[in-house]
Design an enzyme around this catalytic site. Structure first.
Site, PDB file in Angstrom:
ATOM      1  N   GLU A 150      26.720 -24.478 -21.536  1.00  0.00           N
ATOM      2  CA  GLU A 150      26.766 -23.973 -22.914  1.00  0.00           C
ATOM      3  C   GLU A 150      28.136 -24.236 -23.539  1.00  0.00           C
ATOM      4  O   GLU A 150      29.075 -24.693 -22.875  1.00  0.00           O
ATOM      5  CB  GLU A 150      26.393 -22.489 -22.914  1.00  0.00           C
ATOM      6  CG  GLU A 150      24.958 -22.293 -22.416  1.00  0.00           C
ATOM      7  CD  GLU A 150      24.487 -20.854 -22.467  1.00  0.00           C
ATOM      8  OE1 GLU A 150      25.311 -19.935 -22.620  1.00  0.00           O
ATOM      9  OE2 GLU A 150      23.259 -20.659 -22.326  1.00  0.00           O
TER      10      GLU A 150
ATOM     11  N   CYS B 183      12.136 -26.726 -22.354  1.00  0.00           N
ATOM     12  CA  CYS B 183      12.048 -26.569 -23.809  1.00  0.00           C
ATOM     13  C   CYS B 183      11.426 -27.833 -24.428  1.00  0.00           C
ATOM     14  O   CYS B 183      11.277 -28.861 -23.760  1.00  0.00           O
ATOM     15  CB  CYS B 183      13.430 -26.303 -24.405  1.00  0.00           C
ATOM     16  SG  CYS B 183      14.474 -27.774 -24.517  1.00  0.00           S
TER      17      CYS B 183
ATOM     18  N   ASN C 204      22.433 -25.934 -16.928  1.00  0.00           N
ATOM     19  CA  ASN C 204      22.768 -25.820 -18.349  1.00  0.00           C
ATOM     20  C   ASN C 204      24.268 -25.599 -18.508  1.00  0.00           C
ATOM     21  O   ASN C 204      24.915 -24.917 -17.693  1.00  0.00           O
ATOM     22  CB  ASN C 204      21.936 -24.741 -19.064  1.00  0.00           C
ATOM     23  CG  ASN C 204      21.964 -23.379 -18.424  1.00  0.00           C
ATOM     24  OD1 ASN C 204      22.236 -23.244 -17.244  1.00  0.00           O
ATOM     25  ND2 ASN C 204      21.662 -22.359 -19.196  1.00  0.00           N
TER      26      ASN C 204
ATOM     27  N   GLU D 227      17.825 -29.733 -17.693  1.00  0.00           N
ATOM     28  CA  GLU D 227      17.044 -30.967 -17.529  1.00  0.00           C
ATOM     29  C   GLU D 227      17.824 -32.172 -18.059  1.00  0.00           C
ATOM     30  O   GLU D 227      17.798 -33.256 -17.475  1.00  0.00           O
ATOM     31  CB  GLU D 227      15.713 -30.859 -18.276  1.00  0.00           C
ATOM     32  CG  GLU D 227      14.775 -29.784 -17.748  1.00  0.00           C
ATOM     33  CD  GLU D 227      14.984 -28.430 -18.406  1.00  0.00           C
ATOM     34  OE1 GLU D 227      16.117 -28.121 -18.810  1.00  0.00           O
ATOM     35  OE2 GLU D 227      14.000 -27.685 -18.502  1.00  0.00           O
TER      36      GLU D 227
ATOM     37  N   CYS E  30      20.962 -28.508 -21.931  1.00  0.00           N
ATOM     38  CA  CYS E  30      19.978 -27.948 -21.000  1.00  0.00           C
ATOM     39  C   CYS E  30      20.136 -28.549 -19.593  1.00  0.00           C
ATOM     40  O   CYS E  30      20.639 -29.669 -19.440  1.00  0.00           O
ATOM     41  CB  CYS E  30      18.561 -28.246 -21.479  1.00  0.00           C
ATOM     42  SG  CYS E  30      17.985 -27.185 -22.818  1.00  0.00           S
TER      43      CYS E  30
HETATM   44  N1  THU Z   1      17.621 -23.855 -20.981  1.00  0.00           N
HETATM   45  C1  THU Z   1      17.602 -24.913 -20.112  1.00  0.00           C
HETATM   46  O1  THU Z   1      18.637 -25.327 -19.602  1.00  0.00           O
HETATM   47  N2  THU Z   1      16.409 -25.490 -19.859  1.00  0.00           N
HETATM   48  C2  THU Z   1      15.213 -25.048 -20.336  1.00  0.00           C
HETATM   49  O2  THU Z   1      14.202 -25.675 -20.069  1.00  0.00           O
HETATM   50  C3  THU Z   1      15.156 -23.823 -21.135  1.00  0.00           C
HETATM   51  C4  THU Z   1      16.459 -23.345 -21.656  1.00  0.00           C
HETATM   52  C5  THU Z   1      18.923 -23.233 -21.253  1.00  0.00           C
HETATM   53  C6  THU Z   1      19.501 -23.518 -22.616  1.00  0.00           C
HETATM   54  C7  THU Z   1      20.431 -22.336 -22.785  1.00  0.00           C
HETATM   55  O3  THU Z   1      21.673 -22.639 -22.166  1.00  0.00           O
HETATM   56  C8  THU Z   1      19.768 -21.211 -22.037  1.00  0.00           C
HETATM   57  O4  THU Z   1      18.813 -21.826 -21.186  1.00  0.00           O
HETATM   58  C9  THU Z   1      19.089 -20.203 -22.921  1.00  0.00           C
HETATM   59  O5  THU Z   1      18.202 -20.815 -23.785  1.00  0.00           O
END
Ligand code: THU
Length: 130
Positions: free
Chosen positions: A43, A85, A41, A54, A52
């Site tokens: 941000e 998610c 991920n 994925e 994310c």
């Molecule tokens: N996140 C992912 O990268 N993948 C997921 O399947 C769930 C959430 C990340 C998004 C964000 O940067 C952090 O987790 C908190 O939600």
């Protein structure tokens, strides 16, 4: 044969850029051609622009010339399972069908395995456009 994929997802978690959530996530997808593509991920100070793990892994796969996913591993910390998610379930659906195997992992390894069909029932995919 999932050990290599799980290892790649856990290694990717260590690369996460997650200064806002402090919730690092790693993902790895195996392409039908056999390649393993990892992502983390990433941000952003403008929160909705974050990406994310994925999604990052899928981008790496497409850049690697593959468009079919046969297996996925996602790794994150904490007590609750780090399942993909909703948006990422749909992203995975673009490149796989209901039978896609998704390994949900913690820092120490596999915690649970589910199929995309379980996580995204009655999904809308490329075939639905026909
Ligand atoms: N996140 C992912 O990268 N993948 C997921 O399947 C769930 C959430 C990340 C998004 C964000 O940067 C952090 O987790 C908190 O939600």
């Amino acid at each position: 044969m999932s050990a290599d994929l799980i290892e790649a997802a856990i290694a990717a978690m260590a690369k996460a850029y997650a200064p806002y959530s402090n919730f690092p996530v790693g993902a790895a997808v195996r392409g039908a051609g056999g390649g393993i593509y990892a992502g983390c991920n990433v941000e952003n100070a403008a929160y909705p622009q974050g990406c994310c793990a994925e999604a990052s892994a899928i981008s790496a796969m497409v850049m690697g010339g593959e468009t079919r996913i046969v297996e996925v591993a996602v790794a994150g910390k904490g007590e609750a399972l780090v399942t993909p998610c909703g948006g990422c379930r749909q992203r995975l659906r673009e490149f796989a069908a209901d039978d896609l195997v998704i390994h949900i992992c913690g820092p120490k390894g596999l915690r649970r395995t589910a199929t995309l069909g379980e996580l995204l029932p009655l999904s809308f995919g490329p075939d639905n456009l026909g």
